[in-house]
Design an enzyme around this catalytic site. Structure first.
Site, short mmCIF file in Angstrom:
data_model
loop_
_atom_site.label_atom_id
_atom_site.label_comp_id
_atom_site.label_asym_id
_atom_site.label_seq_id
_atom_site.Cartn_x
_atom_site.Cartn_y
_atom_site.Cartn_z
N ALA A 245 -5.96 -6.26 -1.13
CA ALA A 245 -6.04 -5.98 -1.89
C ALA A 245 -6.85 -4.69 -2.80
O ALA A 245 -7.39 -5.21 -1.95
CB ALA A 245 -6.18 -6.63 -3.10
N ASP A 246 -6.57 -4.08 -3.05
CA ASP A 246 -6.66 -2.59 -3.64
C ASP A 246 -6.88 -3.34 -5.25
O ASP A 246 -8.46 -2.84 -5.51
CB ASP A 246 -5.57 -1.26 -3.64
CG ASP A 246 -6.02 -0.62 -2.25
OD1 ASP A 246 -6.17 -0.43 -2.06
OD2 ASP A 246 -4.55 -1.54 -1.62
#
Length: 358
Positions: A245-246
């Protein structure tokens, strides 16, 4: 031996140039903030945790050679340069959160009359350098938690088949990895039958980087095209999808590399578990849902060319978002260094979360 994408020792910072992989393994030196911003923006380094670490270390390198007698000057320099580093790639939240906490630290030190300017600098640099060690420890905890969550969903002591997207290993972090850390933990437990990694068009991080790491560490793996995921799930009995995930919104909506959303939709249809592996530094409690996450758009040339060779018809227009948002309703659990949580429970964890940089 696990790959090392970030080398930092005695004030010298080098990063493995990911633009040259998998053809060539070469480190480039980062001598200051301008080099750090450029390395992040041009994607010589990528992956949300690695972006934050390289960005902050680039400031540490620059400050090492400066002498400060005025605390206000140091504070202003730190604030300005950290905010500049955040602008290199805005979707990944880790850099922004690290910047906010480091700015809060430097403001507190500035107000402390017992701390001189040089002591302020020393304490600030120590806080940045601790980020490297903490990231690796967090990643190992994520790997172990994710492996146990996946295995607990399986009957007996059989092996599992995992699909992953983009690159979330040592090349995207300080070491070990998040989603790839889960895969490493499963492999070390001898419970991993096989990994399937997507190519991750148009930047091909899966084909260039994840495949490179899997081969390097002799983990049984197969590369598939992004368009093959539905067929793969139908034909190969995938146990779980694990992605990175960013940025994770407060409600569990997750921004990750483009293509993640469609994999989640397909996984839901096929009854395949879908996990997001990320440290708490990727959770942005100030963003209520995925609708509020700013999505970076990349140059057309990433789609129309492979290196200098054009593969698309001249004159065609392009849309090239670097990320998409997967709704929390499609996510089985968020794997963190503190355990695995259903997306809807992230808000309950907010007040138990410690400092991102300590």
């Amino acid at each position: 031996m696990t790959l090392k994408s970030i080398r930092y020792e005695n004030g010298k910072l080098e990063i493995l140039d990911q633009l040259l992989l998998p053809i060539k393994s070469q480190y480039i030196e980062v001598k200051g903030v301008e080099d750090g911003w450029r390395a992040i923006h041009k994607m010589h380094v990528r992956g949300a945790p690695a972006i934050a670490i390289v960005g902050c270390l680039s400031l540490a390198v620059e400050l090492q050679g400066e002498v400060f007698t005025d605390k206000k000057v140091l504070r202003q320099e730190v604030e300005g340069k950290l905010n500049y580093l955040v602008s290199a790639r805005p979707t990944a939240v880790n850099m922004k959160l690290a910047a906010d906490e480091l700015i809060a630290l430097v403001n507190a030190l500035d107000k402390d009359d017992t701390t001189s300017a040089e002591e302020m600098k020393t304490k600030f640099l120590k806080e940045i350098e601790m980020m490297l060690e903490k990231d690796i420890a967090d990643n190992r905890a994520i790997g172990d938690a994710g492996a146990q969550a996946i295995l607990s969903s399986c009957s007996g002591d059989g092996t599992v088949r995992i699909l992953t997207h983009c690159n979330t290993g040592s090349l995207a972090t300080a070491g070990y990895g998040t989603a790839l850390g889960v895969i490493r933990s499963l492999h070390s437990l001898k419970r991993l039958e096989h990994v399937y990694c997507t190519e991750t068009r148009p930047y091909n991080q899966g084909a260039r980087l994840t495949a490179y790491e899997l081969v390097h560490e002799k983990i049984p793996a197969t590369l598939v095209c992004d368009s093959m995921v539905a067929a793969l799930m139908r034909a190969r009995n995938i146990t779980a999808v694990v992605v990175g995930a960013d940025r994770v919104a407060a409600n569990g909506d997750t921004a990750n590399k483009i293509g993640t959303y469609q994999i989640a939709v397909v996984a839901k249809y096929h009854g395949v578990l879908f996990y997001v592996a990320a440290p708490f530094t990727s959770i942005d409690y100030d963003v209520p849902s995925g609708e509020h996450i700013v999505i970076e758009e990349r140059p057309d040339s990433e789609m129309t060319h492979i290196r200098d060779h054009r593969i698309a018809a001249p004159g065609i227009s392009c849309w090239n978002p670097a990320f998409d948002v997967t709704p929390a309703s499609l996510i089985t659990g968020i794997i963190t260094e503190r355990g695995v949580f259903p997306p809807g429970e992230l808000l309950k964890q907010r007040h138990t979360n410690s400092s991102h940089c300590s």
